[in-house]
Scaffold this motif. Structure first.
Motif, PDB file in Angstrom:
ATOM      1  N   VAL A  13       0.862  -1.181   0.000  1.00 41.42           N
ATOM      2  CA  VAL A  13       0.000   0.000   0.000  1.00 41.42           C
ATOM      3  C   VAL A  13       0.896   1.227   0.000  1.00 41.42           C
ATOM      4  CG1 VAL A  13      -1.760   1.261   1.277  1.00 41.42           C
ATOM      5  CG2 VAL A  13      -1.823  -1.228   1.204  1.00 41.42           C
ATOM      6  N   GLU A  14       0.639   2.124  -0.931  1.00 36.52           N
ATOM      7  CA  GLU A  14       1.419   3.353  -1.021  1.00 36.52           C
ATOM      8  C   GLU A  14       1.262   4.151   0.263  1.00 36.52           C
ATOM      9  OE1 GLU A  14       0.023   5.518  -4.452  1.00 36.52           O
ATOM     10  OE2 GLU A  14      -0.216   3.645  -5.563  1.00 36.52           O
ATOM     11  N   PRO A  15       2.352   4.775   0.725  1.00 40.48           N
ATOM     12  CA  PRO A  15       2.235   5.626   1.923  1.00 40.48           C
ATOM     13  C   PRO A  15       1.158   6.689   1.717  1.00 40.48           C
ATOM     14  CG  PRO A  15       4.535   5.330   1.308  1.00 40.48           C
ATOM     15  CD  PRO A  15       3.702   4.735   0.196  1.00 40.48           C
ATOM     16  N   LEU A  59      -7.754  -1.984  -1.743  1.00 38.79           N
ATOM     17  CA  LEU A  59      -8.452  -3.248  -1.963  1.00 38.79           C
ATOM     18  C   LEU A  59      -9.662  -3.043  -2.863  1.00 38.79           C
ATOM     19  CD1 LEU A  59      -8.923  -6.258  -1.423  1.00 38.79           C
ATOM     20  CD2 LEU A  59     -10.204  -5.583   0.628  1.00 38.79           C
ATOM     21  N   ARG A  60     -10.481  -2.030  -2.563  1.00 37.69           N
ATOM     22  CA  ARG A  60     -11.673  -1.760  -3.377  1.00 37.69           C
ATOM     23  C   ARG A  60     -11.302  -1.543  -4.835  1.00 37.69           C
ATOM     24  NH1 ARG A  60     -13.133   3.610  -2.151  1.00 37.69           N
ATOM     25  NH2 ARG A  60     -11.614   3.949  -3.793  1.00 37.69           N
ATOM     26  N   ASP A  61     -10.278  -0.732  -5.068  1.00 32.72           N
ATOM     27  CA  ASP A  61      -9.870  -0.436  -6.442  1.00 32.72           C
ATOM     28  C   ASP A  61      -9.326  -1.664  -7.148  1.00 32.72           C
ATOM     29  OD1 ASP A  61     -10.640   2.155  -5.861  1.00 32.72           O
ATOM     30  OD2 ASP A  61      -8.592   2.940  -5.735  1.00 32.72           O
ATOM     31  N   ARG A  62      -8.592  -2.489  -6.424  1.00 30.54           N
ATOM     32  CA  ARG A  62      -8.030  -3.699  -7.040  1.00 30.54           C
ATOM     33  C   ARG A  62      -9.136  -4.705  -7.369  1.00 30.54           C
ATOM     34  NH1 ARG A  62      -3.180  -7.566  -4.902  1.00 30.54           N
ATOM     35  NH2 ARG A  62      -3.319  -9.019  -6.635  1.00 30.54           N
ATOM     36  N   MET A  90     -14.040 -10.948   2.526  1.00 30.13           N
ATOM     37  CA  MET A  90     -13.661  -9.540   2.410  1.00 30.13           C
ATOM     38  C   MET A  90     -13.778  -9.049   0.974  1.00 30.13           C
ATOM     39  SD  MET A  90     -12.650  -7.033   4.240  1.00 30.13           S
ATOM     40  CE  MET A  90     -11.687  -5.529   4.245  1.00 30.13           C
ATOM     41  N   ILE A  91     -13.377  -9.878   0.028  1.00 30.48           N
ATOM     42  CA  ILE A  91     -13.465  -9.488  -1.383  1.00 30.48           C
ATOM     43  C   ILE A  91     -14.918  -9.277  -1.796  1.00 30.48           C
ATOM     44  CG2 ILE A  91     -13.160 -10.359  -3.749  1.00 30.48           C
ATOM     45  CD1 ILE A  91     -10.485 -11.608  -2.669  1.00 30.48           C
ATOM     46  N   TYR A  92     -15.785 -10.232  -1.482  1.00 30.20           N
ATOM     47  CA  TYR A  92     -17.193 -10.084  -1.882  1.00 30.20           C
ATOM     48  C   TYR A  92     -17.873  -8.937  -1.140  1.00 30.20           C
ATOM     49  CZ  TYR A  92     -17.510 -14.064  -5.006  1.00 30.20           C
ATOM     50  OH  TYR A  92     -17.358 -14.914  -6.078  1.00 30.20           O
ATOM     51  N   LEU A  93     -17.571  -8.749   0.132  1.00 31.50           N
ATOM     52  CA  LEU A  93     -18.152  -7.635   0.876  1.00 31.50           C
ATOM     53  C   LEU A  93     -17.686  -6.304   0.292  1.00 31.50           C
ATOM     54  CD1 LEU A  93     -19.848  -6.620   3.258  1.00 31.50           C
ATOM     55  CD2 LEU A  93     -17.779  -6.804   4.672  1.00 31.50           C
ATOM     56  N   THR A  94     -16.413  -6.225  -0.030  1.00 29.73           N
ATOM     57  CA  THR A  94     -15.861  -5.003  -0.621  1.00 29.73           C
ATOM     58  C   THR A  94     -16.497  -4.723  -1.972  1.00 29.73           C
ATOM     59  OG1 THR A  94     -13.778  -5.292   0.561  1.00 29.73           O
ATOM     60  CG2 THR A  94     -13.713  -3.931  -1.422  1.00 29.73           C
ATOM     61  N   GLY A 125     -22.218   1.601  -3.793  1.00 32.03           N
ATOM     62  CA  GLY A 125     -21.770   2.950  -3.459  1.00 32.03           C
ATOM     63  C   GLY A 125     -21.715   3.205  -1.959  1.00 32.03           C
ATOM     64  N   VAL A 126     -21.465   2.154  -1.185  1.00 34.16           N
ATOM     65  CA  VAL A 126     -21.404   2.273   0.276  1.00 34.16           C
ATOM     66  C   VAL A 126     -19.942   2.311   0.708  1.00 34.16           C
ATOM     67  CG1 VAL A 126     -21.901   1.084   2.450  1.00 34.16           C
ATOM     68  CG2 VAL A 126     -23.594   1.092   0.609  1.00 34.16           C
ATOM     69  N   ASP A 127     -19.613   3.293   1.547  1.00 39.76           N
ATOM     70  CA  ASP A 127     -18.287   3.355   2.152  1.00 39.76           C
ATOM     71  C   ASP A 127     -18.325   2.429   3.365  1.00 39.76           C
ATOM     72  OD1 ASP A 127     -16.193   4.075   3.987  1.00 39.76           O
ATOM     73  OD2 ASP A 127     -15.967   5.980   2.923  1.00 39.76           O
ATOM     74  N   LEU A 128     -17.634   1.292   3.253  1.00 41.12           N
ATOM     75  CA  LEU A 128     -17.684   0.281   4.316  1.00 41.12           C
ATOM     76  C   LEU A 128     -17.155   0.805   5.642  1.00 41.12           C
ATOM     77  CD1 LEU A 128     -16.632  -3.114   2.732  1.00 41.12           C
ATOM     78  CD2 LEU A 128     -18.800  -2.535   3.809  1.00 41.12           C
ATOM     79  N   VAL A 129     -16.085   1.553   5.617  1.00 38.48           N
ATOM     80  CA  VAL A 129     -15.518   2.070   6.864  1.00 38.48           C
ATOM     81  C   VAL A 129     -16.505   3.028   7.522  1.00 38.48           C
ATOM     82  CG1 VAL A 129     -13.624   3.399   7.882  1.00 38.48           C
ATOM     83  CG2 VAL A 129     -13.153   1.694   6.103  1.00 38.48           C
TER      84      VAL A 129
END
Length: 123
Positions: free
Chosen positions: A6-8, A16-19, A82-86, A93-97
């Motif tokens: 993960v980039e600093p 993860l979401r983007d990937r 985690m992948i399917y939830l993400t 369009g839900v921000d999980l955090v």
């Protein structure tokens, strides 16, 4: 295959979401990634995670990661969940955090420490 670092300054969940999004787009899976399909796939993966704990005693379940084979299976199923939830959250369009932090705030009101400490009672 190893995980991309993960980039600093970059949020690990956003990475993860983007990937996951890119993975689906590269394969043209968007037509199949409807909320219903993703929710059903998520439930299936949670079932596979549960199967890893079925019939274990509470003590065995607490130590499951100490077993190299069982631990690898549990880690893999957690990854699938985690992948399917993400992906589901991304499609909706839900921000999980944000959603999780909101739920924690609501739970703090519903279960004040002085009333809930040491109790598993549901309110």
């Amino acid at each position: 295959m190893t995980a991309e670092p993960v980039e600093p300054g970059r949020d690990a969940h956003a990475v993860l979401r983007d990937r996951v999004r890119r993975f689906a787009e590269e394969r043209d899976w968007q037509p199949f990634h409807t909320p219903k399909n993703l929710a059903m796939a998520l439930a299936g993966e949670v079932g596979e995670l549960l199967a890893e704990f079925q019939w274990l005693t509470p003590e065995q379940s607490a130590e499951v990661l100490a077993d190299p084979e069982a631990g690898a299976r549990v880690r893999a199923e957690l990854g699938d969940v985690m992948i399917y939830l993400t992906r589901l959250a991304d499609v909706l369009g839900v921000d999980l955090v944000e959603a999780a932090l909101t739920k924690l705030d609501e739970a703090a009101v519903r279960y004040p420490v002085e009333q809930a400490k040491g109790s598993a009672a549901k309110r």
